[in-house]
Design a protein around this motif. Structure first.
Motif, mmCIF file in Angstrom:
data_model
loop_
_atom_site.group_PDB
_atom_site.id
_atom_site.type_symbol
_atom_site.label_atom_id
_atom_site.label_comp_id
_atom_site.label_asym_id
_atom_site.label_seq_id
_atom_site.Cartn_x
_atom_site.Cartn_y
_atom_site.Cartn_z
ATOM 1 N N UNK A 86 0.801 -1.222 0.000
ATOM 2 C CA UNK A 86 0.000 0.000 0.000
ATOM 3 C C UNK A 86 0.834 1.273 0.000
ATOM 4 N N UNK A 87 2.144 1.144 0.179
ATOM 5 C CA UNK A 87 2.981 2.357 0.157
ATOM 6 C C UNK A 87 4.075 2.232 -0.901
ATOM 7 N N UNK A 88 4.690 3.377 -1.212
ATOM 8 C CA UNK A 88 5.792 3.410 -2.167
ATOM 9 C C UNK A 88 7.099 3.224 -1.399
ATOM 10 N N UNK A 89 7.734 2.071 -1.594
ATOM 11 C CA UNK A 89 8.942 1.777 -0.819
ATOM 12 C C UNK A 89 10.156 2.529 -1.346
ATOM 13 N N UNK A 90 10.001 3.291 -2.416
ATOM 14 C CA UNK A 90 11.113 4.112 -2.888
ATOM 15 C C UNK A 90 11.130 5.471 -2.183
ATOM 16 N N UNK A 91 10.252 5.657 -1.233
ATOM 17 C CA UNK A 91 10.212 6.917 -0.475
ATOM 18 C C UNK A 91 11.555 7.145 0.213
ATOM 19 N N UNK A 92 12.073 8.394 0.163
ATOM 20 C CA UNK A 92 13.405 8.630 0.736
ATOM 21 C C UNK A 92 13.413 8.617 2.262
ATOM 22 N N UNK A 97 13.472 5.259 10.579
ATOM 23 C CA UNK A 97 12.560 6.384 10.435
ATOM 24 C C UNK A 97 11.114 5.920 10.293
ATOM 25 N N UNK A 98 10.910 4.860 9.536
ATOM 26 C CA UNK A 98 9.559 4.323 9.360
ATOM 27 C C UNK A 98 9.026 3.815 10.699
ATOM 28 N N UNK A 101 7.725 6.371 13.024
ATOM 29 C CA UNK A 101 6.390 6.899 12.733
ATOM 30 C C UNK A 101 5.336 6.311 13.673
ATOM 31 N N UNK A 137 18.148 2.325 3.591
ATOM 32 C CA UNK A 137 17.075 2.919 2.787
ATOM 33 C C UNK A 137 16.028 1.838 2.530
ATOM 34 N N UNK A 138 14.750 2.179 2.699
ATOM 35 C CA UNK A 138 13.727 1.128 2.720
ATOM 36 C C UNK A 138 13.557 0.407 1.385
ATOM 37 N N UNK A 140 15.875 -0.725 -0.286
ATOM 38 C CA UNK A 140 16.899 -1.759 -0.354
ATOM 39 C C UNK A 140 16.653 -2.895 0.631
ATOM 40 N N UNK A 150 7.244 -2.850 9.019
ATOM 41 C CA UNK A 150 5.858 -2.443 9.276
ATOM 42 C C UNK A 150 5.361 -2.984 10.617
ATOM 43 N N UNK A 153 6.835 -1.009 13.396
ATOM 44 C CA UNK A 153 6.171 0.286 13.525
ATOM 45 C C UNK A 153 4.908 0.163 14.368
#
Lengths: 246, 369
Positions: A86-92, A97-98, A101, A137-138, A140, A150, A153
């Motif tokens: 459901x999310x874009x894993x290329x988010x910087x 950090x995730x 959240x 980086x997520x 990778x 997830x 989190x």
């Protein structure tokens, strides 16, 4: 023996897209401390059920109570693990950090996470066996690792009730075992866990409570009492055992 | 005027200084907010909004009869916002996909705006000329007052971004989850969108309706290539945007007064191109180099493995073998053997090779991985 508290109570929940009912008049009582699977065929409304309980989708009718109070007032007791896709894993951003959240809800508006929140996030990463990937980086991370991030989190939220949307989808055996161990740990701590699940074979092994869903609620209760051919046939429309053994 | 001349004049000449400052600030705010648009996959929203602003400018002129920039921009802001909310409404109320909704609003509003512009031009009023500068922008018309307004908006925007940083970040990454945490996602969303519309409207005078979306997207797309951190991405995008503004203005001023807006956009496009090719992690050049290196390493390993298989059954691992037998093996080239000699994995004597102790261990570890 006194009956256990009701963690989640759903009354008359109805959801429709474009006049077509996706969920029809669902009543559910989920007792505290169970590990519950929601099973049903594709398009049965499993994810929609979770999303409408959590207020992500607006139902046409119905109400949700968490420990006898409206859901809106009890949000902090509830954690959510969305579908990985459901999310874009290329988010910087990084794995740590995730996970951080997960602390945002208790922090509220504007306030930034501090040392305490970071410590909690690192602990959650360790629980899911991802501590060494904290700075990664997520994009990778492998699919299984993303799923564990997830999960971490949600763990950081330190909730009483966990909703998970297909946490076992597309993960390897190692991750599946890691996740199920965490679920069992949560149950030991008397948390309530509700999981959208696809693999019928593993239901009796992983879960102690089950809800059969196909737009309407077919049955809900302890796995040992209701996980049988009769309910499977009613839910999937075919005689499941016979079909599998063909 | 030469380029070097420009850079000396920019500090003394009022007009040049104003324009340069204006385009730099505009580039910075657009780069910053464009990052949000790009990460939300709403790249085309900017294009739709800027086109949707045109009828607002025309209507503001028709109603007030003046060409006061601020009044016209308020008109642009209102019609831009109306366009945005119509797009949103279309996506949620009907089952149209967002690209269809964006395309519809863009062409409808732009068409209506052009209609109004032609209508205005036919009016017997000497005041009407010059509204079409909002199509492609005219940086030369920037005055101190415009730049001050830009600076104030940018400042406010910066404060908002810093204040709601955590909320913006989580909404961009996972909106559904944000909702379950109890945040009012609609409020955060409207806040981001409002500032994007504001930035676009501010840029209309300089860059124009048609090219405005490039100001939002190009610096952000370039910045994304260089970093995996959201904060750095925003800073880089703002810097790229500001530099594109300054260089674009410099080039257009020094080359026979080329139209500033298009030059700025082209400079930003160069940033994008360079970033796509040369950024170390995501750029195509280094990706290709890594690919070549991997392939070469693999070839070495394959050959070593083949040698190891031959040597394994001999009591003496350094027993020499003919180079010829390697010819049956596809991965082998003369270069490979030379590389292996450099690594001290093999020794070559005449037409024979022998595995060294080091090479043997390397091969063993290869199997273990």
């Amino acid at each position: 023996m006194e009956s256990p508290k009701i963690a989640v109570q759903v009354d008359d929940l109805t959801v429709a897209y474009n006049y077509k009912p996706v969920l029809w008049d669902i009543d559910l009582q989920i007792p505290e401390g169970v590990l519950m699977a929601i099973v049903g065929p594709n398009g049965a409304g499993k994810s929609t059920l979770i999303k409408s309980i959590l207020g992500i989708i607006d139902p046409i009718a119905g109400s949700v109570a968490i420990y006898d109070k409206p859901y809106e007032k009890q949000r902090k007791l509830v954690a959510y693990v969305p579908q990985k896709g459901s999310v874009d894993w290329d988010f910087p951003t990084t794995a740590l950090d995730v996970v951080m959240m997960g602390t945002y809800g208790k922090l509220g508006w504007i306030k930034r996470p501090g040392k305490k929140e970071k410590k909690a996030a690192l602990e959650a990463l360790e629980k899911v066996g991802m501590l060494s990937f904290k700075g990664r980086q997520i994009s990778q991370l492998s699919g299984g690792q993303q799923q564990r991030v997830f999960l971490a989190r949600a763990l950081v939220q330190d909730a009483a009730i966990y909703f998970m949307d297909e946490p076992f989808q597309g993960v390897d055996a190692t991750t599946e075992i890691a996740i199920i161990n965490i679920l069992k740990e949560l149950r030991k701590a008397n948390k309530t866990v509700i999981v959208v699940h696809h693999d019928l074979q593993t239901v009796p092994e992983y879960f102690d409570w089950v809800t059969f869903l196909n737009v309407k609620k077919i049955a809900t209760g302890p796995v040992k009492d209701i996980f049988n051919d009769d309910n499977l046939t009613k839910t999937y429309g075919i005689n499941y055992k016979v079909a599998v053994n063909q | 005027m030469e380029l070097s001349e420009y850079f000396t004049l920019v500090f003394t000449d009022y007009t040049l200084r104003t324009i340069t400052l204006g385009t730099a600030i505009l580039g910075a705010i657009c780069g910053m907010l464009g990052s949000f648009a790009v990460l939300r996959k709403q790249s085309l929203l900017g294009d739709a909004i800027s086109h949707a602003a045109l009828p607002g400018i025309a209507l503001a002129f028709l109603i007030t009869g003046t060409k006061d920039t601020n009044l016209l921009l308020i008109g642009a802001l209102v019609s831009g916002l109306i366009g945005t909310f119509w797009i949103r409404g279309m996506i949620t109320k009907t089952h149209l996909k967002s690209d269809t909704a964006l395309g519809l609003i863009l062409s409808l509003f732009f068409g209506f705006g052009m209609l109004l512009l032609t209508f205005i031009q036919k009016q017997p009023n000497a005041n009407q000329a010059g509204l079409d500068k909002y199509l492609f922008g005219q940086a030369a018309t920037l005055v101190q007052k415009d730049v001050t307004l830009m600076a104030i908006v940018t400042g406010v925007c910066l404060v908002i971004v810093l204040l709601f940083w955590k909320e913006f970040k989580i909404l961009l990454f996972d909106a559904d989850y944000t909702k379950t945490l109890g945040f009012n996602t609609r409020f955060i969303d409207v806040l981001i969108t409002f500032f994007i519309v504001l930035a676009i409207v501010l840029g209309l005078q300089t860059v124009g309706v048609v090219l405005m979306s490039a100001m939002l997207l190009a610096p952000a797309a370039a910045a994304r290539q260089w970093t995996n951190k959201l904060s750095i991405m925003l800073i880089l995008a703002a810097l790229f945007g500001a530099f594109a503004g300054v260089f674009g203005t410099a080039i257009s001023a020094s080359e026979n007064n080329l139209s500033t807006g298009p030059v700025i956009v082209l400079v930003a496009a160069v940033f994008v191109l360079v970033s796509f090719v040369f950024s170390p992690q995501r750029g195509i050049l280094f990706k290709q180099i890594r690919f070549w290196k991997n392939r070469r390493d693999l070839q070495l390993q394959k050959t070593l493995q083949f040698m190891f298989d031959i040597v394994r059954d001999h009591p003496d691992i350094s027993h020499p073998h003919a180079i010829k037998i390697l010819n049956n093996f596809q991965g082998y080239t003369k270069g490979t053997l030379k590389k292996m000699e450099e690594k001290n994995w093999v020794q070559v004597k005449g037409v024979q090779w022998s595995l060294t102790q080091e090479g043997y261990h390397a091969a063993e570890n290869l199997y273990k991985q």
